[in-house]
Design a protein around this motif. Structure first.
Motif, mmCIF file in Angstrom:
data_model
loop_
_atom_site.group_PDB
_atom_site.id
_atom_site.type_symbol
_atom_site.label_atom_id
_atom_site.label_comp_id
_atom_site.label_asym_id
_atom_site.label_seq_id
_atom_site.Cartn_x
_atom_site.Cartn_y
_atom_site.Cartn_z
ATOM 1 N N GLU A 46 3.616 58.877 18.389
ATOM 2 C CA GLU A 46 4.817 58.917 19.183
ATOM 3 C C GLU A 46 4.343 57.747 19.990
ATOM 4 O OE1 GLU A 46 7.414 62.921 19.178
ATOM 5 O OE2 GLU A 46 6.094 62.562 20.804
ATOM 6 N N LEU A 47 3.300 58.083 20.885
ATOM 7 C CA LEU A 47 2.822 56.757 21.981
ATOM 8 C C LEU A 47 2.697 55.450 21.093
ATOM 9 C CD1 LEU A 47 1.833 55.971 24.689
ATOM 10 C CD2 LEU A 47 -0.447 56.632 23.978
ATOM 11 N N TYR A 48 2.032 55.494 20.122
ATOM 12 C CA TYR A 48 1.698 54.167 19.427
ATOM 13 C C TYR A 48 3.190 53.553 19.006
ATOM 14 C CZ TYR A 48 -3.108 55.091 18.792
ATOM 15 O OH TYR A 48 -4.609 55.216 18.937
ATOM 16 N N VAL A 49 4.157 54.413 18.389
ATOM 17 C CA VAL A 49 5.475 53.961 17.863
ATOM 18 C C VAL A 49 6.006 53.320 18.829
ATOM 19 C CG1 VAL A 49 7.555 54.443 17.028
ATOM 20 C CG2 VAL A 49 5.426 55.152 15.693
ATOM 21 N N ASP A 50 6.032 54.081 20.126
ATOM 22 C CA ASP A 50 6.969 53.866 21.492
ATOM 23 C C ASP A 50 6.325 52.551 22.012
ATOM 24 O OD1 ASP A 50 8.816 54.556 23.159
ATOM 25 O OD2 ASP A 50 7.238 54.608 24.689
ATOM 26 N N VAL A 51 5.138 52.344 22.033
ATOM 27 C CA VAL A 51 4.649 51.250 22.798
ATOM 28 C C VAL A 51 4.689 49.927 21.773
ATOM 29 C CG1 VAL A 51 2.493 50.195 23.592
ATOM 30 C CG2 VAL A 51 3.164 52.515 24.285
ATOM 31 N N LEU A 52 4.399 50.224 20.703
ATOM 32 C CA LEU A 52 4.335 49.095 19.627
ATOM 33 C C LEU A 52 5.786 48.352 19.176
ATOM 34 C CD1 LEU A 52 1.536 50.071 17.114
ATOM 35 C CD2 LEU A 52 1.590 48.194 18.707
ATOM 36 N N GLY A 53 6.756 49.567 19.447
ATOM 37 C CA GLY A 53 8.176 49.369 18.981
ATOM 38 C C GLY A 53 8.593 48.220 20.164
ATOM 39 N N ASP A 54 8.137 48.505 21.647
ATOM 40 C CA ASP A 54 8.692 47.484 22.684
ATOM 41 C C ASP A 54 8.027 46.256 22.547
ATOM 42 O OD1 ASP A 54 10.149 49.469 24.014
ATOM 43 O OD2 ASP A 54 8.722 49.938 25.313
ATOM 44 N N VAL A 55 6.952 45.940 21.702
ATOM 45 C CA VAL A 55 6.179 44.803 21.655
ATOM 46 C C VAL A 55 6.853 44.185 20.636
ATOM 47 C CG1 VAL A 55 4.040 43.780 21.443
ATOM 48 C CG2 VAL A 55 3.915 45.521 22.723
ATOM 49 N N GLY A 56 7.368 44.782 19.638
ATOM 50 C CA GLY A 56 7.610 44.504 18.226
ATOM 51 C C GLY A 56 9.039 43.861 18.419
ATOM 52 N N ALA A 57 9.805 44.198 19.314
ATOM 53 C CA ALA A 57 11.253 43.717 19.398
ATOM 54 C C ALA A 57 11.045 42.371 19.562
ATOM 55 C CB ALA A 57 11.794 44.355 20.800
ATOM 56 N N ALA A 58 10.170 41.647 19.857
ATOM 57 C CA ALA A 58 10.213 40.193 19.779
ATOM 58 C C ALA A 58 9.660 39.746 18.463
ATOM 59 C CB ALA A 58 9.366 39.600 20.839
ATOM 60 N N ARG A 59 9.313 40.287 17.526
ATOM 61 C CA ARG A 59 8.525 40.252 16.249
ATOM 62 C C ARG A 59 9.467 40.684 15.272
ATOM 63 N NH1 ARG A 59 5.688 35.931 17.722
ATOM 64 N NH2 ARG A 59 4.236 36.318 19.248
#
Length: 323
Positions: A46-59
């Motif tokens: 959950e932590l990984y998905v939450d954080v990487l999702g925020d970064v991935g919004a630009a990708r």
């Protein structure tokens, strides 16, 4: 690429840090590997998905292409769906819905629809994985397709991972008066969820977060002078009953600290207590939690406060003598 200023940074995880740095530079492979390797650890996933999702919004383009190429790999669809979720919230903006433009609403709905489709596929491909439902709960909160969707998603998540840290805190928010519930419903939920928690579990942080939500809710009612007074005085945080409830939760949280020393949401939980106590003027307890919560800000609850969340955490730490 500059990381989003409102993303959660209250964690210390070399694997996640490498994945964040790589995705910010356009390489999604380390993030994918981190998700694949965390499949048996829902809280970390959950932590990984939450954080990487925020970064991935630009990708989004890169992530969508990888997911479509992989076809039946749930990790790619989960990562892409979480990035779409973050993009949907960004499109909506932070204002109340009555102050949100038609263009923002349109962006929210379009991105939410795409995110929901990706997450449903991830859930279909990995039916025992609770994490797609955690992300879908965020989408159901922002743009439900029918009135019961937030509750139906929660029931599915509850069946798969009743002690999900992120899922329970999302549910707390959904039950706020400003979303789909009431203060009584929210407080009742947090109390019920804590009845079976063991000492040390980070979900004891539901108690301070609930009263922070009560405080924030007061900012939205009345004229400007009244709202500003409520912001400055922190009244709901200082009430005797609230303080007693949060103190009891803090004691139980600290009593079993060793058992949950490696929990991926531990720093976020301490920062929730630290934010409550710093705003309530309880310096000793604030210092205890803020010291354990680290110096990198969580998005909850610091994102509620005026200015950037990192500045809010830094100010709170300095007020109790932490550098």
């Amino acid at each position: 690429m500059t990381l989003p200023s409102d993303m959660n940074l209250a964690w210390s995880d070399p694997v996640l840090q490498h994945a964040v740095d790589a995705l910010a530079s356009g390489d999604p492979i380390p993030g994918y590997r981190a998700l694949a390797e965390s499949a048996g650890d829902p809280d970390r996933r959950e932590l990984y998905v939450d954080v990487l999702g925020d970064v991935g919004a630009a990708r989004l383009g890169i992530l969508r292409a990888e997911a479509e190429r992989a076809a039946d790999d749930p990790h790619w669809w989960l990562l892409s769906g979480s990035a779409m979720r973050s993009a949907a919230w960004a499109a909506r903006g932070a204002a109340q819905m009555k102050y949100t433009s038609e263009r923002q609403v349109r962006g929210l709905l379009e991105l939410s629809r795409e995110s929901r489709d990706m997450l449903r596929l991830a859930a279909k491909l990995a039916p025992d994985d609770p994490v797609p439902w955690t992300v879908m709960q965020s989408i159901a909160k922002a743009a439900p397709i029918h009135p019961d969707e937030p509750h139906a998603v929660w029931n599915r998540l509850l069946a798969l991972a009743p002690d999900s840290f992120l899922g329970n805190h999302q549910r707390l928010s959904i039950l706020c008066r400003k979303w789909y519930g009431s203060t009584d419903q929210m407080l009742g939920f947090t109390r019920e969820r804590r009845t079976t928690l063991p000492d040390g579990h980070p979900l004891w942080s539901l108690a301070p977060q609930a009263y922070i939500e009560v405080w924030v809710d007061g900012w939205m009612v009345g004229n400007m002078a009244t709202r500003m007074y409520r912001v400055m005085t922190s009244g709901p945080l200082k009430k005797r009953a609230a303080r007693a409830e949060v103190d009891a939760a803090s004691d139980r949280f600290l009593a079993g600290a060793a058992a949950y020393a490696d929990h991926p949401w531990l720093m976020v939980a301490h920062q929730m207590f630290g934010a409550y106590y710093s705003r309530a003027g309880v310096r000793d307890r604030a210092r205890t939690h803020l010291e354990r919560g680290g110096d990198r800000a969580s998005s909850w609850p610091w994102g509620y406060f005026p200015g950037e969340q990192q500045a809010a955490l830094t100010s709170a730490r300095r007020s109790v003598g932490l550098g």
